[in-house]
Design an enzyme around this catalytic site. Structure first.
Site, PDB file in Angstrom:
ATOM      1  N   HIS A  77       0.853  -1.186   0.000  1.00 27.46           N
ATOM      2  CA  HIS A  77       0.000   0.000   0.000  1.00 27.46           C
ATOM      3  C   HIS A  77       0.891   1.238   0.000  1.00 27.46           C
ATOM      4  O   HIS A  77       2.032   1.183   0.470  1.00 27.46           O
ATOM      5  CB  HIS A  77      -0.872   0.060   1.258  1.00 27.46           C
ATOM      6  CG  HIS A  77      -1.907  -1.007   1.365  1.00 27.46           C
ATOM      7  ND1 HIS A  77      -1.700  -2.180   2.045  1.00 27.46           N
ATOM      8  CD2 HIS A  77      -3.185  -1.054   0.893  1.00 27.46           C
ATOM      9  CE1 HIS A  77      -2.795  -2.925   1.993  1.00 27.46           C
ATOM     10  NE2 HIS A  77      -3.714  -2.265   1.302  1.00 27.46           N
ATOM     11  N   ASP A  80       1.783   1.959   3.602  1.00 26.74           N
ATOM     12  CA  ASP A  80       2.594   0.960   4.311  1.00 26.74           C
ATOM     13  C   ASP A  80       4.026   1.469   4.468  1.00 26.74           C
ATOM     14  O   ASP A  80       4.725   1.089   5.408  1.00 26.74           O
ATOM     15  CB  ASP A  80       2.654  -0.355   3.538  1.00 26.74           C
ATOM     16  CG  ASP A  80       1.350  -1.133   3.557  1.00 26.74           C
ATOM     17  OD1 ASP A  80       0.503  -0.850   4.421  1.00 26.74           O
ATOM     18  OD2 ASP A  80       1.189  -2.021   2.699  1.00 26.74           O
TER      19      ASP A  80
END
Length: 418
Positions: A77, A80
């Site tokens: 992501h 992330d």
């Protein structure tokens, strides 16, 4: 057995792991299009009702650990690895440079990027909320992720619209919400075409991921079939760029057969990417490692995908159990998940070439005959009688699949004392 001292526990795990056997070398594992998500390895064991059980770990360490295991691809992501407040700013460019360095040094490739549109408070009413500012921010985020994807060399962008729904009836207009969500996807595809053209790269494959429930009470695009309908709705300006990223467990969660959902995606030419894990039908999203719950179903899924030429990624979207230590995540969880997948994939090849299954399948496809060669094609009773005994082969094929799964087709039997 006496209590095991703390300083001897990792050695015990490693020794028993080696004693299990059946492991593949990192070189062999890299031959498969298996990707490791940043979020899966960095999952700390936290949840709605429980605290973390593992420390945080950064992307350099995750990439290095994946390389050691033999996982050749990495996915993430946007948030992330990049703080929300750093997106689109200098901090993003600095982190992308570090990511490229870590990937290069460890011989990994970034295969997929995805946008977090569910966790931050800005998504409380979804990325397709009534407020225009939220929707414009959603467009910025997905465009930005496309740019990150191209910088990292990814080929896929995944979208899980987990917050696209509602808690209470009548709070939203579903038609408006779906149109607004399509606008975000259109923005991502338009930016993709622009960036790919400048960089001389192919456009990304944009993949929608469905989930039947969680985190909203009601989800507007809860299944892969709903996603297919959405792609074909006329709302997308580039529907040819958009396909599916089904997740195995997400199909089980609403009681579906994952193999059937994948078949429908294959028929539509929209199976671009596949998140692999395991779990229980009609339960919540437990994200167990592939093959630990439904190995026979997984074998059947991989037979379908091998038979029909799927060549996209298999993304290890599972959560190592809370009971597994940080050491165990990379010593047990990920190596064994990869090895179970490889074994099931190769077993699927055995199924496809198995002479018993081949002959049984050929006989079923040929159909039965009354023997006189002049049967009435409109006589239902005669047709049923001509095929009656052949249909027993359905159960025989299922038995043969279990034999292959358990190794019985190679003569493995158990000696039972009388």
């Amino acid at each position: 057995m006496k209590p095991v001292p703390i300083d001897q526990q990792q050695a015990l795990v490693s020794r028993l792991m080696q004693a299990c056997g059946g492991s593949y070398s990192p070189e062999t594992r890299r031959k498969y299009y298996i990707s490791g998500p940043q979020w899966a390895a960095a999952y700390q064991g936290q949840g709605l009702f429980y605290a973390p059980t593992r420390p945080a770990i950064g992307f350099e360490d995750v990439i290095r650990k994946y390389a050691g295991i033999g996982i050749g691809y990495w996915t993430t992501h946007d948030t992330d690895v990049i703080p929300t407040e750093g997106l689109g700013r200098d901090q993003q460019f600095e982190i992308v440079a570090r990511l490229l360095k870590a990937l290069s040094e460890n011989g990994l490739q970034c295969s997929m990027v995805t946008t977090e549109t569910f966790y931050h408070a800005v998504w409380a009413a979804s990325p397709a909320a009534e407020a225009p500012a939220v929707r414009e921010y959603a467009k910025f985020r997905v465009r930005n992720t496309v740019e990150i994807g191209h910088e990292l060399g990814a080929g896929f962008a995944v979208y899980w619209p987990g917050s696209l729904g509602y808690y209470v009836q009548g709070a939203i207009d579903e038609m408006d919400t779906l149109r607004w969500y399509a606008e975000a996807l259109n923005a991502a595809c338009d930016r993709d075409i622009e960036v790919a053209g400048k960089k001389g790269r192919p456009t990304l494959k944009h993949c929608l991921e469905a989930k039947p429930f969680e985190p909203q009470a009601e989800i507007l695009l809860p299944t892969s079939d709903a996603m297919l309908a959405f792609i074909g709705s006329g709302l997308l300006t580039h529907p040819e760029m958009v396909g599916l990223n089904p997740e195995y467990l997400h199909e089980l969660m609403w009681g579906a057969a994952p193999r059937a959902a994948l078949a429908r995606a294959l028929l539509a030419g929209k199976l671009f990417h596949f998140d692999i894990n395991d779990g229980y039908r009609l339960k919540h999203d437990v994200d167990i490692g592939v093959g630990l719950v439904n190995p026979l179903d997984w074998l059947n899924v991989l037979v379908l995908l091998r038979s029909h030429g799927y060549n996209g990624p298999f993304n290890l979207d599972f959560k190592p159990p809370r009971t597994t230590s940080q050491f165990g995540v990379f010593e047990v969880s990920f190596p064994t998940a990869v090895d179970r997948f490889i074994t099931l994939w190769e077993m699927a090849g055995e199924v496809i070439s198995d002479p018993i299954i081949q002959e049984a399948t050929d006989a079923l496809k040929a159909g039965g005959s009354s023997g006189d060669g002049a049967g009435d094609p409109h006589d239902a009773e005669a047709i049923a009688k001509a095929n009656h005994e052949l249909l027993t082969l359905h159960e025989l094929i299922a038995h043969r699949l279990v034999q292959i799964l358990l190794g019985l087709h190679r003569g493995r039997v158990f000696s039972i004392g009388r």
